[in-house]
Design a protein around this motif. Structure first.
Motif: not given
Lengths: 296, 296
Positions: B38-44, B57-60, B91-97
């Motif tokens: 998730f650190a890599s995803i967030l930085s991307f 605007t939204a993440i799928g 939880s994707y919701q939490d990790r991408l909040s």
């Protein structure tokens, strides 16, 4: 006032009901030649309109199949390639146009599914599958109050189960020989053992064989629709102890793979008999009429 | 700008795209420990926002499963009982909040189904089933632009096919031994013959055995969902000639019982390969984001 027709291969049940689906009047009409059967249906509805001083607002038809269920198709409401030759091409829309009200047509099993969801005390957003095991085997699926279909109503009765231990019957489906319907419908049971399941003693192997096939259907429906409840109806399901055998075998097939509160231990709440008993069909037809009435 | 994550067991594909789903930037990130991945995803995503001067605007998310797909459930967006223990309960919701935008989560195969329906030039009101045959076997069904599910996403990979002639492999599904996934997934093929299907000669019996099992899946999907099209993707489907063998065997299983223009002679238009090739998954994730964005 809602009109409903449960059109079966040997008889049609007709009824009128209030908007809460409580039946005001009901009759049974033999399914003979279309012209004769529809004459009786029309006179039942006309009589009911006179008796109750109220006009029909919509007619719902839960019909034997195959029947066109896609309102966008030109064959909507038309009986398709049934072995009952005189009924091929018969259009419920045309035959009932006399009343000038919407005519909603679906399969008998879809009607029953809709009725069971309304009365089965499940959440309206839930998915419910209704299975009938009788002359044929059919399944209807309702989700959030809507009947599911694709290019056609479903034909789950023709899935190919694995052979139950000890069963060597060749099957009698004209298309697939030993598909589920060919092995486990009422006529298949009679062809194999000369009697209906209810007439065979409790220790006869027929009970376990039948339960095995229907448990495989439950397993497939669970994997392919994940319903919150599966209701098993139709004449064959009246055999004593059958639903208990199906629950036990379905639990083994499912093997705990899918996890959800709907799949309770023993599957007592997951696999049930119809709440409405034999009334699912006619109440389903009336529920189809109501859905149209509400502009749904 | 839409964000998408195709989360697989070994790698995650991440992308940002315009509203027409055309990809602006894309990267591949190994699926390791959740905190690291998730650190890599967030930085991307942060980099993409900076580079393109536009916010998400939204993440799928099109995720490996099992994963909670019911927005009404408390486990929505949560990875459930996966064998990847470190990912259980994530939880994707939490990790991408962090981004403060809607996060829409569905299965990888459902994402691909959605993408294929958008690009497969079928009517939007049609039903499309997408099958992936790889490490596992999964099926997603889209109808009128919506993904179908019941109490859970579907698990059609675990249906019980009849044994293909000559196949005595015991199967390797931990829950069902010789269910479809246990007999016909990529690992089942390797366990049985020591090689992938693509590496076995064209006259090796493996091809017909595999095609038989997948034709039985096609038959079941047709009876149980009546889709207008079935798209077969995933690594195993890359084996030469496999789709042709499946079409021929599926036609025999179907036996002409269901009649509709969708079931064309030879099933050339009914059973197809993915239009988007390997991009179905990430474009599906972006399509999930777009659906949320539009308030659908």
């Amino acid at each position: 006032m809602l009109g409903g027709i449960e059109a079966g291969g040997t008889k049609c049940v007709v009824a009128v009901a209030d908007d809460d689906l409580s039946i005001i009047a009901q009759a049974t009409i033999p399914t003979t030649a279309p012209v004769e059967t529809f004459a009786s249906i029309l006179s039942f509805f006309e009589q009911a309109q006179n008796d109750h001083g109220s006009g029909l607002t919509a007619i719902g038809v839960a019909s034997f199949g195959p029947v066109g269920v896609d309102p966008a198709s030109s064959s909507y409401g038309e009986i398709l390639e049934t072995p009952k030759l005189a009924w091929r091409g018969v259009s419920y829309q045309d035959r009932l146009s006399h009343f000038g009200v919407p005519v909603v047509v679906d399969t008998d099993v879809n009607g029953a599914a809709l009725a069971e969801q309304i009365f089965a005390a499940t959440e309206v957003s839930d998915t419910l599958a209704y299975v009938t095991v009788g002359t044929g085997i059919g399944v209807g699926v309702v989700q959030a109050g809507k009947l599911l279909s694709g290019f056609s109503h479903f034909e789950m009765g023709h899935i190919l189960p694995r052979r139950a231990e000890g069963d060597t019957f060749e099957g009698l489906c004209p298309s697939h020989d030993d598909c589920l319907e060919g092995l486990a419908s009422g006529p298949a049971i009679k062809a194999r053992w000369g009697q209906s399941l209810s007439d065979l003693s409790a220790d006869h192997p027929a009970h376990d064989i039948e339960a095995d096939y229907l448990a495989q259907l439950v397993h497939s429906i669970t994997l392919m629709h994940a319903p919150h409840k599966i209701v098993l109806g139709g004449g064959v399901m009246k055999a004593e102890g059958l639903i208990e055998r199906i629950r036990a075998k379905a639990e083994r097939y499912l093997a705990g793979y899918m996890k959800h509160a709907a799949l309770d231990t023993g599957l007592q709440n997951y696999i049930t008999k119809p709440k409405l008993g034999d009334k699912s069909g006619i109440i389903g037809a009336l529920a189809l009429a109501r859905a149209s009435d509400a502009g749904e």
